[in-house]
Structures are given as structure tokens and as C-alpha cells.
Design an enzyme around this catalytic site. Structure first.
Site, PDB file in Angstrom:
ATOM      1  N   TYR A   1     -36.252  -1.822  19.798  1.00  0.00           N
ATOM      2  CA  TYR A   1     -34.967  -2.302  19.268  1.00  0.00           C
ATOM      3  C   TYR A   1     -34.209  -3.033  20.379  1.00  0.00           C
ATOM      4  O   TYR A   1     -33.310  -2.458  21.026  1.00  0.00           O
ATOM      5  CB  TYR A   1     -34.136  -1.125  18.757  1.00  0.00           C
TER       6      TYR A   1
ATOM      7  N   TRP B   1     -27.183  -2.179  18.305  1.00  0.00           N
ATOM      8  CA  TRP B   1     -26.999  -1.705  16.922  1.00  0.00           C
ATOM      9  C   TRP B   1     -25.665  -0.997  16.795  1.00  0.00           C
ATOM     10  O   TRP B   1     -25.218  -0.297  17.719  1.00  0.00           O
ATOM     11  CB  TRP B   1     -28.111  -0.722  16.543  1.00  0.00           C
TER      12      TRP B   1
ATOM     13  N   ASP C   1     -25.712   3.037  16.541  1.00  0.00           N
ATOM     14  CA  ASP C   1     -26.292   3.497  17.808  1.00  0.00           C
ATOM     15  C   ASP C   1     -25.250   3.422  18.914  1.00  0.00           C
ATOM     16  O   ASP C   1     -25.100   4.345  19.722  1.00  0.00           O
ATOM     17  CB  ASP C   1     -27.492   2.631  18.212  1.00  0.00           C
TER      18      ASP C   1
ATOM     19  N   TYR D   1     -38.090  -8.801  17.533  1.00  0.00           N
ATOM     20  CA  TYR D   1     -37.569  -7.974  16.442  1.00  0.00           C
ATOM     21  C   TYR D   1     -37.382  -8.854  15.217  1.00  0.00           C
ATOM     22  O   TYR D   1     -36.956  -9.999  15.323  1.00  0.00           O
ATOM     23  CB  TYR D   1     -36.220  -7.326  16.826  1.00  0.00           C
TER      24      TYR D   1
ATOM     25  N   GLN E   1     -23.428  -0.733   9.096  1.00  0.00           N
ATOM     26  CA  GLN E   1     -23.969   0.629   9.273  1.00  0.00           C
ATOM     27  C   GLN E   1     -22.816   1.640   9.196  1.00  0.00           C
ATOM     28  O   GLN E   1     -21.641   1.244   9.196  1.00  0.00           O
ATOM     29  CB  GLN E   1     -24.680   0.739  10.630  1.00  0.00           C
TER      30      GLN E   1
ATOM     31  N   ASP F   1     -32.680   4.619   6.925  1.00  0.00           N
ATOM     32  CA  ASP F   1     -33.224   3.479   6.194  1.00  0.00           C
ATOM     33  C   ASP F   1     -34.320   3.797   5.175  1.00  0.00           C
ATOM     34  O   ASP F   1     -34.339   3.249   4.098  1.00  0.00           O
ATOM     35  CB  ASP F   1     -33.783   2.466   7.198  1.00  0.00           C
TER      36      ASP F   1
ATOM     37  N   ARG G   1     -43.874   4.587  10.465  1.00  0.00           N
ATOM     38  CA  ARG G   1     -42.914   3.554  10.036  1.00  0.00           C
ATOM     39  C   ARG G   1     -42.996   3.403   8.511  1.00  0.00           C
ATOM     40  O   ARG G   1     -43.884   3.972   7.881  1.00  0.00           O
ATOM     41  CB  ARG G   1     -43.253   2.217  10.724  1.00  0.00           C
TER      42      ARG G   1
ATOM     43  N   TYR H   1     -40.711   7.824   9.219  1.00  0.00           N
ATOM     44  CA  TYR H   1     -39.314   7.848   9.642  1.00  0.00           C
ATOM     45  C   TYR H   1     -38.353   7.995   8.461  1.00  0.00           C
ATOM     46  O   TYR H   1     -38.524   7.380   7.446  1.00  0.00           O
ATOM     47  CB  TYR H   1     -39.049   6.702  10.596  1.00  0.00           C
ATOM     48  N   TRP H   2     -37.438   8.896   8.630  1.00  0.00           N
ATOM     49  CA  TRP H   2     -36.396   9.282   7.662  1.00  0.00           C
ATOM     50  C   TRP H   2     -36.927   9.981   6.409  1.00  0.00           C
ATOM     51  O   TRP H   2     -36.167  10.262   5.506  1.00  0.00           O
ATOM     52  CB  TRP H   2     -35.523   8.084   7.258  1.00  0.00           C
TER      53      TRP H   2
ATOM     54  N   GLU I   1     -37.367   8.907  19.316  1.00  0.00           N
ATOM     55  CA  GLU I   1     -36.529   8.483  18.192  1.00  0.00           C
ATOM     56  C   GLU I   1     -36.412   9.613  17.160  1.00  0.00           C
ATOM     57  O   GLU I   1     -35.353   9.843  16.597  1.00  0.00           O
ATOM     58  CB  GLU I   1     -37.144   7.224  17.575  1.00  0.00           C
TER      59      GLU I   1
HETATM   60  C1  9WN Z   1     -33.060  -1.271  11.112  1.00  0.00           C
HETATM   61  C2  9WN Z   1     -31.776   1.247  15.761  1.00  0.00           C
HETATM   62  C3  9WN Z   1     -31.942   1.461  14.267  1.00  0.00           C
HETATM   63  C4  9WN Z   1     -31.062   2.623  13.748  1.00  0.00           C
HETATM   64  C5  9WN Z   1     -31.403   2.981  12.321  1.00  0.00           C
HETATM   65  C6  9WN Z   1     -32.905   3.257  12.228  1.00  0.00           C
HETATM   66  C7  9WN Z   1     -33.687   2.036  12.701  1.00  0.00           C
HETATM   67  C8  9WN Z   1     -33.800  -0.382  12.105  1.00  0.00           C
HETATM   68  C9  9WN Z   1     -35.290  -0.572  11.981  1.00  0.00           C
HETATM   69  O1  9WN Z   1     -33.319   1.724  14.035  1.00  0.00           O
HETATM   70  O2  9WN Z   1     -33.391   0.967  11.813  1.00  0.00           O
HETATM   71  O3  9WN Z   1     -31.665  -1.104  11.306  1.00  0.00           O
HETATM   72  O4  9WN Z   1     -35.756  -1.681  12.302  1.00  0.00           O
HETATM   73  O5  9WN Z   1     -36.007   0.348  11.583  1.00  0.00           O
HETATM   74  O6  9WN Z   1     -33.271   3.599  10.943  1.00  0.00           O
HETATM   75  O7  9WN Z   1     -30.668   4.119  11.924  1.00  0.00           O
HETATM   76  O8  9WN Z   1     -29.723   2.260  13.823  1.00  0.00           O
HETATM   77  O9  9WN Z   1     -32.006   2.446  16.449  1.00  0.00           O
END
Ligand code: 9WN
Length: 475
Positions: free
Chosen positions: A41, A45, A48, A95, A120, A181, A214, A367-368, A411
Site C-alpha cells: 500500500y 490511506w 490508516d 497499486y 473511509q 472491504d 486476498r 482478508y476480512w 496486516e
Molecule cells: C483498499 C490500506 C487499506 C485499508 C483497508 C484494507 C485494505 C485496500 C486494498 O488496505 O484496502 O482500500 O487494496 O485492499 O481493507 O481497510 O485501509 O491499509
């Protein structure tokens, strides 16, 4: 710490954890902001940065202030605070979706620096209040003076532009706006928003993290198609026009808490505006209870704005409304019981799983959809302390510190084994570790002033890891 918690205390000492967490934040610092994780990332964000500012307030309050100040450089004329402020130094194609995808500066109310078009959860007033508590003084007073109108504009945007007709709650118009997400709570609303026309794009998110951790390709295609639709609508503020529109308990509970924090900040800088933000918090309380408490399942659930239907799923987001100090006692008791039940903490070694362990949508490593996250633990910890539930709060703090101690600053983590998953060197896991370590476990938190004086007196009496790191950081 209780004897049981002490027996399960982290393998690494608090001092070691403190130093390693501060090192992660240092590595991810760009000079003006902190990247969530350098490879995965590479931009700034929104939520974050708020979590990161909470942690930074414990070690480098100047940096905490700069973190939020630089995020608000991306604020739009409408007050919208975007999901991502793009980092011009990030390698091209590192990204997706990138700044070119959004071309946000071309919109009439767009920002002056490249940003995404989505939003967010609004944790920023909470982060600003954390700074006020951790570092009172002239620098913070000046910072609050400058930030206050920007926070007000952000909250006003949410209240006016992002609520469906007849509702006091904010609607999210994309799963990415939830912060959670890939949560199964969005599955039905996504399906109802389809079918999706194919977009041409290359996924970058599985370059550094195993694809099994993912979203699936099908989910990712839906996310990109929904984002493209939103961009094509000119990032419209008309919730009714969006094919995905959901009222989410986590988002709105975080907003309620942020309004309460903004009322406290107003008490410092604009006393005439305290009541406005307390009233706004109350409105959100009524919306949460009236619209998102499922009286059949006795659980907070997301609701599809178009169909009026509940998601029918309990996720970690169902527990975050515990942040609402006005919940009826029977609702508090039920949410705490749910958190402690086999659905969540009672069913695994390392709570809190992001989706109910008992759900057929639970996936242990994706994730999530199952893994434990440090930020959701931190939010429910904060809420449980506020609600006077030290047992749950202590369990979440211990679990979080055990996870980072054994698995590093990842993460997310497997709730059964504690194995680290997703990105490495993850900023909010490090930042919130600092906050967990610095917090006075016994203190009540509902009254920030008394909480702060209690913390100051204990910190004054005992050597704190904060002193070491402060010295190393040259404070
Ligand atoms: C899309 C940055 C972000 C967090 C989110 C998390 C993940 C992004 C992604 O990473 O989302 O925003 O590309 O998966 O789900 O909560 O802010 O850490």
C-alpha cells in the site's frame, strides 16, 4: 493485568514491542505521512492515517499532527476526505486503482492533489482527540484550531451528502468505503448491484500477498466495476443513484464516536459549537438503534438501503456500536455476550475474528472474511473500556499484544493459530500496539479529562516504554 492474562503475556517484553513498533512506523514514514505498508500500500490511506496518528501521539506527537495535516491536504471542496491521497514518489503501477483511474482533480469539487474518489470510516476526530490527550500544549492547541473547521466540513459532508432520504445514518457506496472491504456483509448487496460490465485492469494486490489471502478475482472485478461506475457518476453524492448503498454499523458507530470527540475538541477551540456535535452524535445513536439493530437476531447488522434488508450476518463490525454510550443496557449486554460467544472470542485462541466463526461464509485466511485484525480489536477494546467491560477489553488487549509479539506487525492474523497473514511491516498494527502498551488498563475512558489525568499520574510514577522511545526519537 489479571493472573490469567499475565500467564498468557507476550513472549517479547513490552520494551521490545515498543521499540519494534516505533521502528515499523519510522520505516514507513515518507517525510509527511506514513504508508500502511511500503510494498502493498504505497500511498496514504485515510483511516490508516487516523490509527497511525493515535499510535504516533504516544511517541512523536509532532509527527502525529503532521500525519493528519497531510491527509487533509487531500480534502475536497465539498468536505469529502478521500480514501487515498496518492504518493507521487510511489513507483508507477505499484497499486491499482491509481490516481489516473480517479482523475479526481478534474471534478468540479475535486482536490488540489491526486486522490481517490471514495471515502473511509471517519476516525479522524478520534485521532485528533488522542493527540490532544497525549500531548497537551501550545502546539496541539494550534493544531486543533486549524484542524477543527476541516473536521467540521468532513462531518457536514457525511451528514448532508451521504445520507439516504429519511435516514440520519451515512451510506457507504462501495465496499472499500467500509474499511472491511471483503467482508461477507457486503455479498448480497454486491450481488444485487450486478451484473458488472468487464473493466480492463491488472490486479496489483496479489503481487506481494498470497492470492488465497486476498479477495477472489470475481470479488475484485465487482469492486473495480463499482468504482468505475462511481467515477462515471462524477463521484456523485446522490446515494439513491448508486447501485451499492449500505448503512454499516461500524462506519456509523465510528462516526458517532467522532462526533463526540469533535464536541470535546470544540470545548477547547469553539465552545459555542459543543452542543451541535453532541446533538449530531445523538442523532447517530437513534439511527443505529432504530435502523441497524436487528430485533430478530439481536445483533447489529448492515442494511441495504435499496431493499431495506439486513445482511443477516454477524461480523466484527456488529460489535463496534458498543462505542455508543447511550445504548440500552440490554443491547450492551447482548453485544458483549455476542463478542464473548463461540461466534467470536469464545470460539478461537486469538480474537476477534472478522466474521463470525459459525458462519458458512467464514474463511480463515481471506482478508476480512475471518482473520483477526489489530484495528478492529482496538476499536472494540476502546468501546469495551468505555462501556465498563474490563474483562472483554483486557482479553482483546492481551490477544493483540500476543499476536504482534509472536507474528510481527502483520496486516491480519489467523484467529486459530495466530499466524501472520497479508502485508508485512503493517503500520496500524504497530501504531495501535503503542497505544495498547501506553494505555492505563484500569482507567475509565468515557471522561477524557479524567482519563488523561489518571494516565499522567501513573506515567509520572513509573518508567514507561514511552520515555525510552521519546529519548531515542530525540524529543
Ligand atoms: C483498499 C490500506 C487499506 C485499508 C483497508 C484494507 C485494505 C485496500 C486494498 O488496505 O484496502 O482500500 O487494496 O485492499 O481493507 O481497510 O485501509 O491499509
Amino acid at each position: 493485568m489479571s493472573p490469567a492474562a499475565a500467564a498468557r503475556s507476550p513472549a517479547r517484553s513490552p520494551d521490545e514491542l515498543w521499540a519494534s513498533a516505533a521502528t515499523v512506523l519510522e520505516r514507513n514514514w515518507t517525510g509527511t505521512a506514513t504508508l500502511p505498508s511500503t510494498a502493498q500500500y504505497p500511498h496514504q490511506w485515510s483511516w490508516d492515517s487516523a490509527f497511525i496518528a493515535v499510535g504516533l501521539s504516544r511517541v512523536q506527537p509532532d509527527r502525529a499532527r503532521l500525519e493528519l495535516t497531510s491527509l487533509f491536504r487531500g480534502q475536497w471542496a465539498s468536505g469529502r476526505l478521500p480514501q487515498i491521497v496518492y504518493n507521487p514518489a510511489a513507483p508507477r503501477r505499484s497499486y491499482f486503482p491509481d490516481a489516473d483511474f480517479w482523475a479526481a482533480e478534474q471534478l468540479p469539487d475535486g482536490p488540489s492533489v491526486p486522490t481517490a474518489g471514495l471515502i473511509q470510516p471517519p476516525l479522524h476526530a478520534r485521532a485528533a482527540w488522542s493527540i490532544a490527550e497525549a500531548d497537551p500544549g501550545p502546539a496541539t492547541d494550534a493544531f486543533l484550531q486549524t484542524l477543527f473547521p476541516k473536521l467540521v466540513a468532513w462531518h457536514d459532508y457525511l451528514h448532508t451528502a451521504r445520507t439516504a432520504s429519511g435516514s440520519s445514518l451515512v451510506s457507504i457506496v462501495h465496499p472499500w468505503e467500509s474499511g472491511l472491504d471483503n467482508s461477507p456483509a457486503w455479498d448480497d448487496a454486491i450481488a444485487a448491484a450486478g451484473p458488472f460490465s468487464p473493466e480492463r485492469f491488472v490486479r496489483r494486490d496479489a503481487d506481494h500477498v498470497a492470492a488465497s489471502q486476498r479477495p477472489t478475482d470475481a470479488d475484485y472485478r465487482a469492486y473495480v466495476a463499482l468504482a468505475a461506475r462511481y467515477r462515471a457518476s462524477g463521484c456523485s453524492d446522490d446515494v439513491a443513484r448508486q447501485s451499492f448503498a449500505v448503512e454499516d454499523p461500524l462506519f456509523n458507530a465510528v462516526f458517532l464516536d467522532a462526533e463526540r470527540c469533535l464536541a470535546r475538541i470544540a470545548g477547547r477551540v469553539r465552545p459555542d459549537q459543543v452542543a451541535t456535535h453532541e446533538t449530531a452524535a445523538r442523532r447517530l445513536h437513534h439511527g443505529l438503534v432504530d435502523r441497524l439493530w436487528n430485533t430478530e437476531r439481536l445483533s447489529f447488522e448492515a442494511r441495504d438501503v435499496h431493499t431495506g434488508r439486513f445482511s443477516g450476518l454477524a461480523t466484527v463490525g456488529s460489535l463496534v456500536p458498543l462505542l455508543d454510550p447511550w445504548l440500552p443496557p440490554d443491547v450492551v449486554a447482548r453485544v458483549v455476550a455476542q463478542a464473548e460467544s463461540p461466534q467470536f472470542a469464545g470460539g478461537c485462541r486469538y480474537p476477534l475474528p472478522s466474521a463470525a466463526l459459525t458462519s458458512d461464509r467464514f474463511e480463515r485466511r481471506r482478508y476480512w472474511r475471518g482473520p483477526t485484525w489489530i484495528n478492529t480489536n482496538w476499536m472494540v477494546w476502546l468501546a469495551a473500556r468505555q462501556a465498563g467491560r474490563p474483562g472483554l477489553a483486557g482479553q482483546l488487549r492481551t490477544s493483540s499484544l500476543e499476536l504482534v509479539s509472536a507474528g510481527g506487525y502483520r496486516e491480519y492474523y489467523d484467529a486459530m493459530t495466530g499466524r501472520g497473514l497479508g502485508a508485512t511491516g503493517f503500520s496500524w498494527s504497530a501504531a495501535l500496539t503503542l497505544d495498547f502498551l501506553a494505555a492505563d488498563e484500569g482507567a475509565a475512558v468515557d471522561s477524557p479529562a479524567s482519563d488523561f489525568s489518571a494516565r499522567q499520574s501513573t506515567e509520572g510514577a513509573a518508567r514507561s516504554p514511552r520515555d525510552d522511545i521519546g529519548a531515542r526519537a530525540g524529543r
